[in-house]
Design a protein around this motif. Structure first.
Motif, PDB file in Angstrom:
ATOM      1  N   ASN A  69       0.853  -1.182   0.000  1.00  0.00           N
ATOM      2  CA  ASN A  69       0.000   0.000   0.000  1.00  0.00           C
ATOM      3  C   ASN A  69       0.889   1.232   0.000  1.00  0.00           C
ATOM      4  OD1 ASN A  69      -1.861   1.970   0.327  1.00  0.00           O
ATOM      5  ND2 ASN A  69      -2.609   1.279   2.326  1.00  0.00           N
ATOM      6  N   ILE A  70       1.028   1.877  -1.158  1.00  0.00           N
ATOM      7  CA  ILE A  70       1.880   3.057  -1.234  1.00  0.00           C
ATOM      8  C   ILE A  70       1.063   4.263  -1.677  1.00  0.00           C
ATOM      9  CG2 ILE A  70       4.057   1.852  -1.592  1.00  0.00           C
ATOM     10  CD1 ILE A  70       3.759   2.381  -4.585  1.00  0.00           C
ATOM     11  N   SER A  71      -0.239   4.243  -1.313  1.00  0.00           N
ATOM     12  CA  SER A  71      -1.072   5.372  -1.704  1.00  0.00           C
ATOM     13  C   SER A  71      -0.739   6.599  -0.867  1.00  0.00           C
ATOM     14  CB  SER A  71      -2.550   5.019  -1.565  1.00  0.00           C
ATOM     15  OG  SER A  71      -2.868   4.793  -0.216  1.00  0.00           O
ATOM     16  N   ILE A  72      -1.020   7.748  -1.433  1.00  0.00           N
ATOM     17  CA  ILE A  72      -0.749   9.014  -0.777  1.00  0.00           C
ATOM     18  C   ILE A  72      -2.058   9.789  -0.743  1.00  0.00           C
ATOM     19  CG2 ILE A  72       0.664  11.102  -0.798  1.00  0.00           C
ATOM     20  CD1 ILE A  72       2.390   9.714  -2.913  1.00  0.00           C
ATOM     21  N   GLU A  73      -2.357  10.393   0.399  1.00  0.00           N
ATOM     22  CA  GLU A  73      -3.522  11.260   0.434  1.00  0.00           C
ATOM     23  C   GLU A  73      -3.224  12.481  -0.406  1.00  0.00           C
ATOM     24  OE1 GLU A  73      -4.994  12.286   4.275  1.00  0.00           O
ATOM     25  OE2 GLU A  73      -4.578  10.285   5.047  1.00  0.00           O
ATOM     26  N   LYS A  74      -4.203  12.908  -1.184  1.00  0.00           N
ATOM     27  CA  LYS A  74      -4.000  14.096  -2.014  1.00  0.00           C
ATOM     28  C   LYS A  74      -4.310  15.320  -1.174  1.00  0.00           C
ATOM     29  CE  LYS A  74      -4.803  11.815  -6.335  1.00  0.00           C
ATOM     30  NZ  LYS A  74      -5.522  11.737  -7.571  1.00  0.00           N
ATOM     31  N   LYS A  75      -3.280  16.100  -0.882  1.00  0.00           N
ATOM     32  CA  LYS A  75      -3.422  17.325  -0.120  1.00  0.00           C
ATOM     33  C   LYS A  75      -2.767  18.431  -0.901  1.00  0.00           C
ATOM     34  CE  LYS A  75      -3.312  15.157   4.414  1.00  0.00           C
ATOM     35  NZ  LYS A  75      -2.666  15.110   5.699  1.00  0.00           N
ATOM     36  N   GLU A  76      -3.287  19.609  -0.727  1.00  0.00           N
ATOM     37  CA  GLU A  76      -2.714  20.763  -1.408  1.00  0.00           C
ATOM     38  C   GLU A  76      -1.405  21.199  -0.779  1.00  0.00           C
ATOM     39  OE1 GLU A  76      -3.856  22.273  -4.222  1.00  0.00           O
ATOM     40  OE2 GLU A  76      -5.210  20.576  -4.319  1.00  0.00           O
ATOM     41  N   GLU A  77      -1.305  21.073   0.551  1.00  0.00           N
ATOM     42  CA  GLU A  77      -0.102  21.525   1.235  1.00  0.00           C
ATOM     43  C   GLU A  77       0.090  20.731   2.518  1.00  0.00           C
ATOM     44  OE1 GLU A  77      -1.496  25.279   3.799  1.00  0.00           O
ATOM     45  OE2 GLU A  77      -1.608  25.577   1.638  1.00  0.00           O
ATOM     46  N   VAL A  96       9.368  16.618   1.273  1.00  0.00           N
ATOM     47  CA  VAL A  96       9.333  16.288  -0.153  1.00  0.00           C
ATOM     48  C   VAL A  96       8.058  16.878  -0.752  1.00  0.00           C
ATOM     49  CG1 VAL A  96       9.252  14.396  -1.823  1.00  0.00           C
ATOM     50  CG2 VAL A  96      10.622  14.159   0.263  1.00  0.00           C
ATOM     51  N   PRO A  97       8.177  17.631  -1.848  1.00  0.00           N
ATOM     52  CA  PRO A  97       6.971  18.214  -2.474  1.00  0.00           C
ATOM     53  C   PRO A  97       5.985  17.136  -2.920  1.00  0.00           C
ATOM     54  CG  PRO A  97       8.980  19.151  -3.423  1.00  0.00           C
ATOM     55  CD  PRO A  97       9.400  18.010  -2.544  1.00  0.00           C
ATOM     56  N   ILE A  98       4.719  17.481  -2.874  1.00  0.00           N
ATOM     57  CA  ILE A  98       3.647  16.553  -3.245  1.00  0.00           C
ATOM     58  C   ILE A  98       3.864  15.975  -4.643  1.00  0.00           C
ATOM     59  CG2 ILE A  98       1.151  16.362  -3.689  1.00  0.00           C
ATOM     60  CD1 ILE A  98       1.737  16.703  -0.736  1.00  0.00           C
ATOM     61  N   GLU A  99       4.319  16.809  -5.579  1.00  0.00           N
ATOM     62  CA  GLU A  99       4.534  16.336  -6.952  1.00  0.00           C
ATOM     63  C   GLU A  99       5.583  15.215  -7.004  1.00  0.00           C
ATOM     64  OE1 GLU A  99       5.487  19.917  -6.318  1.00  0.00           O
ATOM     65  OE2 GLU A  99       3.338  20.041  -6.099  1.00  0.00           O
ATOM     66  N   LYS A 100       6.615  15.332  -6.166  1.00  0.00           N
ATOM     67  CA  LYS A 100       7.656  14.302  -6.123  1.00  0.00           C
ATOM     68  C   LYS A 100       7.121  13.020  -5.491  1.00  0.00           C
ATOM     69  CE  LYS A 100      11.009  16.847  -7.785  1.00  0.00           C
ATOM     70  NZ  LYS A 100      11.846  16.518  -8.905  1.00  0.00           N
ATOM     71  N   LEU A 101       6.262  13.160  -4.475  1.00  0.00           N
ATOM     72  CA  LEU A 101       5.649  11.979  -3.869  1.00  0.00           C
ATOM     73  C   LEU A 101       4.793  11.237  -4.893  1.00  0.00           C
ATOM     74  CD1 LEU A 101       4.587  13.311  -0.355  1.00  0.00           C
ATOM     75  CD2 LEU A 101       6.554  11.873  -0.920  1.00  0.00           C
ATOM     76  N   LEU A 129      14.156   9.387  -8.163  1.00  0.00           N
ATOM     77  CA  LEU A 129      12.875   9.977  -8.532  1.00  0.00           C
ATOM     78  C   LEU A 129      12.652  11.354  -7.902  1.00  0.00           C
ATOM     79  CD1 LEU A 129      10.775   6.737  -8.136  1.00  0.00           C
ATOM     80  CD2 LEU A 129      11.218   7.919 -10.280  1.00  0.00           C
ATOM     81  N   VAL A 130      13.089  11.514  -6.660  1.00  0.00           N
ATOM     82  CA  VAL A 130      12.835  12.751  -5.930  1.00  0.00           C
ATOM     83  C   VAL A 130      13.846  13.838  -6.246  1.00  0.00           C
ATOM     84  CG1 VAL A 130      12.688  13.759  -3.608  1.00  0.00           C
ATOM     85  CG2 VAL A 130      11.624  11.554  -4.083  1.00  0.00           C
ATOM     86  N   GLU A 131      15.109  13.453  -6.407  1.00  0.00           N
ATOM     87  CA  GLU A 131      16.177  14.413  -6.673  1.00  0.00           C
ATOM     88  C   GLU A 131      17.023  13.952  -7.855  1.00  0.00           C
ATOM     89  OE1 GLU A 131      18.468  14.993  -3.152  1.00  0.00           O
ATOM     90  OE2 GLU A 131      16.783  15.772  -2.026  1.00  0.00           O
ATOM     91  N   PRO A 132      16.467  13.942  -9.066  1.00  0.00           N
ATOM     92  CA  PRO A 132      17.194  13.406 -10.212  1.00  0.00           C
ATOM     93  C   PRO A 132      18.486  14.162 -10.510  1.00  0.00           C
ATOM     94  CG  PRO A 132      15.165  14.453 -10.926  1.00  0.00           C
ATOM     95  CD  PRO A 132      15.143  14.416  -9.425  1.00  0.00           C
ATOM     96  N   SER A 133      18.562  15.437 -10.201  1.00  0.00           N
ATOM     97  CA  SER A 133      19.774  16.205 -10.491  1.00  0.00           C
ATOM     98  C   SER A 133      20.927  15.869  -9.562  1.00  0.00           C
ATOM     99  CB  SER A 133      19.478  17.716 -10.406  1.00  0.00           C
ATOM    100  OG  SER A 133      19.072  18.040  -9.089  1.00  0.00           O
TER     101      SER A 133
END
Length: 133
Positions: free
Chosen positions: A49-57, A66-71, A125-129
């Motif tokens: 179970n790797i679901s993430i709750e969708k939150k704005e902030e 970690v920013p939501i987009e990266k999660l 995935l989170v910090e590709p650079s």
């Protein structure tokens, strides 16, 4: 204010349910919780179970948040999903999560090649650079 066991409400908690995240103090409280009220039980052969709750902030952001987009990238990664199918990796993550000293538990887990692969995939995935080739 100290948090008390969410099952018996009389002791300080030492553990956290890996499924629903409530805190509890003893084996007896865990058994009681699992039998009667754990709403997120997962069978051994289920997908992780790797679901993430969708939150704005976030409510409490730090410099390490970690920013939501990266999660979302972590959630959608098939490579990460494949690694998480390994029960040994899931056990290590649960042990780190429930450890009274997560830094020491993480250090110990990083000695395992499969956990290093998991951590590298997350960072990729989170910090590709930050990945050097």
């Amino acid at each position: 204010m100290e948090v008390m066991c969410e099952v018996c409400q009389s002791q300080l908690p030492k553990y956290k349910c890996p499924s629903c995240r409530i805190v509890y103090c003893s084996l007896g409280c865990w058994k009681s919780h699992k039998e009667s009220s754990c709403s997120h039980q997962r069978k051994e052969n289920d997908e992780p179970n790797i679901s993430i709750e969708k939150k704005e902030e976030y409510y409490f952001q730090t410099e390490d948040t970690v920013p939501i987009e990266k999660l979302q990238l972590l959630r959608e990664s098939e490579g990460l999903r494949d690694i998480l199918r390994n029960p040994h990796v899931r056990d290590m993550l649960s042990a780190i999560d429930s450890s009274p000293n997560p830094a020491a538990a993480m250090k110990a887990a990083m000695l395992e090649p499969i956990f290093v692969e998991f951590a590298d995939k997350c960072l990729e995935l989170v910090e590709p650079s930050s990945q050097k080739t």
